[in-house]
Design a protein around this motif. Structure first.
Motif, PDB file in Angstrom:
ATOM      1  N   GLY A   1      70.457 -43.163 -88.584  1.00  0.00           N
ATOM      2  CA  GLY A   1      69.980 -42.444 -87.417  1.00  0.00           C
ATOM      3  C   GLY A   1      68.689 -41.715 -87.748  1.00  0.00           C
ATOM      4  O   GLY A   1      68.232 -41.707 -88.899  1.00  0.00           O
ATOM      5  N   PRO A   2      68.076 -41.076 -86.763  1.00  0.00           N
ATOM      6  CA  PRO A   2      66.826 -40.347 -86.993  1.00  0.00           C
ATOM      7  C   PRO A   2      67.077 -39.030 -87.728  1.00  0.00           C
ATOM      8  O   PRO A   2      68.191 -38.511 -87.730  1.00  0.00           O
ATOM      9  N   GLY A   3      66.020 -38.499 -88.338  1.00  0.00           N
ATOM     10  CA  GLY A   3      66.183 -37.229 -89.031  1.00  0.00           C
ATOM     11  C   GLY A   3      64.991 -36.860 -89.890  1.00  0.00           C
ATOM     12  O   GLY A   3      63.852 -37.228 -89.602  1.00  0.00           O
ATOM     13  N   LEU A   4      65.260 -36.156 -90.979  1.00  0.00           N
ATOM     14  CA  LEU A   4      64.231 -35.660 -91.889  1.00  0.00           C
ATOM     15  C   LEU A   4      64.525 -36.072 -93.321  1.00  0.00           C
ATOM     16  O   LEU A   4      65.680 -36.288 -93.692  1.00  0.00           O
ATOM     17  N   VAL A   5      63.455 -36.133 -94.117  1.00  0.00           N
ATOM     18  CA  VAL A   5      63.594 -36.237 -95.565  1.00  0.00           C
ATOM     19  C   VAL A   5      62.869 -35.032 -96.156  1.00  0.00           C
ATOM     20  O   VAL A   5      61.653 -34.877 -95.982  1.00  0.00           O
ATOM     21  N   ILE A   6      63.630 -34.164 -96.816  1.00  0.00           N
ATOM     22  CA  ILE A   6      63.059 -32.968 -97.438  1.00  0.00           C
ATOM     23  C   ILE A   6      62.994 -33.209 -98.944  1.00  0.00           C
ATOM     24  O   ILE A   6      64.031 -33.371 -99.598  1.00  0.00           O
ATOM     25  N   THR A   7      61.788 -33.242 -99.493  1.00  0.00           N
ATOM     26  CA  THR A   7      61.600 -33.499-100.923  1.00  0.00           C
ATOM     27  C   THR A   7      61.344 -32.173-101.644  1.00  0.00           C
ATOM     28  O   THR A   7      60.390 -31.460-101.320  1.00  0.00           O
ATOM     29  N   ILE A   8      62.212 -31.867-102.591  1.00  0.00           N
ATOM     30  CA  ILE A   8      62.116 -30.593-103.329  1.00  0.00           C
ATOM     31  C   ILE A   8      61.947 -30.883-104.811  1.00  0.00           C
ATOM     32  O   ILE A   8      62.678 -31.688-105.383  1.00  0.00           O
ATOM     33  N   ASN A   9      60.981 -30.201-105.425  1.00  0.00           N
ATOM     34  CA  ASN A   9      60.734 -30.372-106.857  1.00  0.00           C
ATOM     35  C   ASN A   9      60.377 -29.019-107.457  1.00  0.00           C
ATOM     36  O   ASN A   9      59.961 -28.095-106.745  1.00  0.00           O
ATOM     37  N   ASP A  10      60.555 -28.919-108.792  1.00  0.00           N
ATOM     38  CA  ASP A  10      60.170 -27.688-109.473  1.00  0.00           C
ATOM     39  C   ASP A  10      58.674 -27.439-109.292  1.00  0.00           C
ATOM     40  O   ASP A  10      57.875 -28.374-109.107  1.00  0.00           O
ATOM     41  N   GLY A  11      58.293 -26.164-109.331  1.00  0.00           N
ATOM     42  CA  GLY A  11      56.885 -25.816-109.202  1.00  0.00           C
ATOM     43  C   GLY A  11      56.108 -26.091-110.483  1.00  0.00           C
ATOM     44  O   GLY A  11      56.684 -26.357-111.539  1.00  0.00           O
TER      45      GLY A  11
END
Length: 242
Positions: free
Chosen positions: A104-114
């Motif tokens: 289905g539709p939605g979001l991809v949130i990409t999180i990485n260390d700073g």
């Protein structure tokens, strides 16, 4: 004279009946009076209210059950229709629990260390730029609150029983599955509503940005998520309130 006698008898009878009512006479040879103090009266009222609510709830359940029974008893509904209805319910439960693959539709949130500057960043600043298991727990909770209907981290489907721990550059889940950074949090739901909620003022994702972590979001027309293995319910059994 006869009328006067009749009136006297009626008058005396009226007084007698009034006395019996006032004393709560049980017409079996004994009498009693009922007196409640304030606490007993409050308890009685509370008990009555609870019983009223229970009766209303049971009536509602009975009504819903009767509707379902009538549907199954309807001559127009055959075994095929009943089986289709049951399969639809199983499919709904499968989507909710994560045991079925979904899209289905939605979001991809990409999180990485700073990015770490070893010359300028002290130990406290460096720790803030790392993603921890508690951070991911907050992210999952915020995503659910924003209206997520299905969630996955990288290729791992999140179920109602999912637990997560952090060991350096990777996350480990309750079934010992390991996922490495960067972490792509896939979320199925209304993309615009999700994005607006997740990045509103004071949100946890904004706090991660303030701490110096890398957070990116992309709207997707279609996301496919694998099924999860929620494991065997060894200890939690169905409870039926009799």
């Amino acid at each position: 004279m006869k009328n006067i006698k009749t009136k006297i008898v009626v008058f005396i009878s009226t007084i007698l009946v009034g006395f019996l009512i006032a004393t709560n006479y049980n017409f079996e040879g004994s009498s009693s009076t009922l007196s409640l103090n304030t606490k007993e009266y409050q308890n009685a009222v509370e008990t009555k209210n609870n019983l009223t609510k229970q009766v209303a709830s049971l009536r509602q359940i009975n009504s819903e059950t009767q509707v379902k029974v009538n549907e199954y008893n309807n001559s127009d509904i055959d075994n095929v229709k009943i089986l289709e209805d049951m399969n639809m319910q199983v499919a709904d439960y499968g989507r909710l629990t994560g045991i079925n693959e979904v899209k289905g539709p939605g979001l991809v949130i990409t999180i990485n260390d700073g990015s770490i500057n070893e010359k300028e960043d002290d130990e406290s600043t460096i720790l803030k730029k790392y993603l921890h298991d508690s951070d991911m727990a907050f992210v999952l909770n915020e995503v659910r609150y924003a209206g997520a209907q299905s969630i996955a981290i990288n290729n791992y489907r999140i179920s109602p029983l999912t637990g997560v721990n952090c060991y350096g550059p990777y996350l480990i889940f309750e079934d010992k599955t390991v996922e490495y950074a960067p972490f792509n949090v896939y979320v199925i739901g209304n993309p615009e509503t999700l994005k607006a909620s997740l990045f509103e003022q004071g949100s946890f994702l904004n706090q991660l940005l303030i701490r110096g972590l890398s957070v990116e979001v992309a709207i997707k027309d279609e996301i496919t998520m694998p099924a999860s293995n929620i494991g065997n319910m060894e200890y939690a059994k169905e409870y039926i309130n009799k």
